[in-house]
Design a protein around this motif. Sequence first.
Motif, PDB file in Angstrom:
ATOM      1  N   MET A   1      34.275  39.196  38.788  1.00 51.72           N
ATOM      2  CA  MET A   1      35.266  38.665  38.349  1.00 51.72           C
ATOM      3  C   MET A   1      35.010  37.797  37.405  1.00 51.72           C
ATOM      4  SD  MET A   1      37.474  40.026  40.437  1.00 51.72           S
ATOM      5  CE  MET A   1      38.508  39.765  39.229  1.00 51.72           C
ATOM      6  N   ARG A   2      33.766  37.880  36.735  1.00 51.74           N
ATOM      7  CA  ARG A   2      33.256  36.689  35.562  1.00 51.74           C
ATOM      8  C   ARG A   2      33.660  37.627  34.416  1.00 51.74           C
ATOM      9  NH1 ARG A   2      30.580  31.529  34.445  1.00 51.74           N
ATOM     10  NH2 ARG A   2      29.051  31.813  32.538  1.00 51.74           N
TER      11      ARG A   2
ATOM     12  N   SER B   1      36.998  38.219  33.503  1.00 56.06           N
ATOM     13  CA  SER B   1      37.705  37.186  32.649  1.00 56.06           C
ATOM     14  C   SER B   1      36.815  36.908  31.178  1.00 56.06           C
ATOM     15  CB  SER B   1      37.093  35.809  33.164  1.00 56.06           C
ATOM     16  OG  SER B   1      37.816  35.972  34.671  1.00 56.06           O
TER      17      SER B   1
ATOM     18  N   MET C   1      45.088  41.525  34.949  1.00 53.00           N
ATOM     19  CA  MET C   1      44.526  42.114  36.626  1.00 53.00           C
ATOM     20  C   MET C   1      45.664  43.317  36.779  1.00 53.00           C
ATOM     21  SD  MET C   1      42.451  40.054  36.638  1.00 53.00           S
ATOM     22  CE  MET C   1      42.090  39.361  38.475  1.00 53.00           C
TER      23      MET C   1
ATOM     24  N   ILE D   1      43.593  38.192  44.701  1.00 55.81           N
ATOM     25  CA  ILE D   1      42.613  38.336  43.185  1.00 55.81           C
ATOM     26  C   ILE D   1      43.554  37.105  41.987  1.00 55.81           C
ATOM     27  CG2 ILE D   1      40.866  39.298  42.143  1.00 55.81           C
ATOM     28  CD1 ILE D   1      40.686  41.152  44.276  1.00 55.81           C
ATOM     29  N   ASN D   2      44.428  38.085  42.198  1.00 50.35           N
ATOM     30  CA  ASN D   2      45.056  37.906  40.746  1.00 50.35           C
ATOM     31  C   ASN D   2      45.637  37.042  40.346  1.00 50.35           C
ATOM     32  OD1 ASN D   2      46.439  37.885  38.454  1.00 50.35           O
ATOM     33  ND2 ASN D   2      47.314  40.360  39.126  1.00 50.35           N
TER      34      ASN D   2
ATOM     35  N   THR E   1      42.461  34.450  40.759  1.00 48.48           N
ATOM     36  CA  THR E   1      41.694  33.903  39.615  1.00 48.48           C
ATOM     37  C   THR E   1      42.458  33.641  38.247  1.00 48.48           C
ATOM     38  OG1 THR E   1      40.704  36.094  39.756  1.00 48.48           O
ATOM     39  CG2 THR E   1      40.197  35.480  37.737  1.00 48.48           C
ATOM     40  N   CYS E   2      43.949  33.188  38.217  1.00 45.42           N
ATOM     41  CA  CYS E   2      44.578  32.727  37.316  1.00 45.42           C
ATOM     42  C   CYS E   2      44.601  31.089  38.003  1.00 45.42           C
ATOM     43  CB  CYS E   2      45.921  33.062  37.138  1.00 45.42           C
ATOM     44  SG  CYS E   2      46.463  35.268  36.996  1.00 45.42           S
TER      45      CYS E   2
ATOM     46  N   GLY F   1      42.167  29.160  38.531  1.00 48.47           N
ATOM     47  CA  GLY F   1      41.199  29.286  38.808  1.00 48.47           C
ATOM     48  C   GLY F   1      41.004  29.073  37.344  1.00 48.47           C
ATOM     49  N   PHE F   2      41.888  29.494  35.748  1.00 49.20           N
ATOM     50  CA  PHE F   2      41.898  29.283  34.938  1.00 49.20           C
ATOM     51  C   PHE F   2      42.509  28.058  34.127  1.00 49.20           C
ATOM     52  CE2 PHE F   2      40.310  33.765  34.463  1.00 49.20           C
ATOM     53  CZ  PHE F   2      39.101  33.142  33.405  1.00 49.20           C
TER      54      PHE F   2
END
Length: 391
Positions: free
Chosen positions: A1-2, A5, A152, A172-173, A176-177, A179-180
């Motif tokens: 994932m990193r 990103s 994504m 997951i989507n 991850t979003c 996290g940003f």
Amino acid sequence: MRKISVIELLSNYRLAMLSHVRESSVKNSVKNSVKQVHGMLVKEGSCLVEMKRWFEDITTKVTLRIIAGNAKIEVDDGFRAALKAFFDLGGAFILADAIPFLRWFDFGGYEKEMKKTGKKMDDLLQMWLDEHKRRKFSGEAAGAEKGFMDVMLEILDDGTHEALNFFDADTINKATCLGFIVAGTDTTTRSLTWALALLLNNPHELKKAQEELETHVGGQRQVKESDMKNLVYIQAIIRETMRLHSPIQLLTMRENTEDCILHGYHVPAGTRLFVNLWMLHNDPQIWPDPGEFRPDRFLTTHKDVDLRGKHFDLIPFGSGKRGCAGVSFALQVMEFTLASLIHAFQITTPTGEPIDMTESSGFPTKKVRPLEVLLAPRRPREFYEGLVTDV
């Protein structure tokens, strides 16, 4: 994932493509503040503005525009309240963290509030994701500016990504979003607030920054991101701010997976390590007069020290493979926002007294108090008329 990103969102190429997002968001905030000056005077030609909220609006708009692209997502008071609760709960000390068996009692109702806040954030992100799916299947997204959610969706849609062995595509989507959003708003807001407070308490440093802007930009046009390479004193101000008030006080915890020998000490597998950034950034053997705000040190004795983890004397973003992937994005937003603000406005404190720099409690971060200042336009009215209004 990193890896996804970095390639799809945080690479130098992608950041360059998104420069118009950062510029339009900052210019729109400047223009709105000028309107506020003419509509709500506190002193002649100035108005009172809460700068922590001002910076928060910019960083939130930039981050969400990058996540959502051209999709219309609503950023209302409900979203702001949920995000604020998210950060407050993340920094709260809970008795059960020290005495685990007390978790069942949930003293203070923290766990109940965490579940409630988590549900709110999940519902908001699911609503945004559903809108992206609708746009994709209806064809509206074709040819439009893609956000990270769109990217994504494309990556996860084929069903072969290895992460799908552990979580469903929507989870997951959204995760991850989120996290940003979390990483890209609060830390940047706090750093900008500290930077402005330090400049107000050191007016000679503020004057140096203004003189640099007059030399390289002048008063006939607005600041552009392309100017930043010449604004070395603005860059030094950000570095010195990050040294004195790092976004986090302790780096994210590490745990070694194998036994090792470090400087003659045996460190068994499973040992957890916290890196104390405050101690590193205030070591008098490395930083003369560490408690003083001296941006010029990064133009003289420490001019080769950067913020990207290459020099362990200054690592507010961490270092190595576990370092913050968004360092370039954060620096671009902070430097351009601060330069635009100083260039467009005369900034003073309401009472003329120094800003209270006392840090409030928080772990692993230090919270920032609200910062109210008086803003007065430094340029004639026509200077601001060309600023964009559609972000």
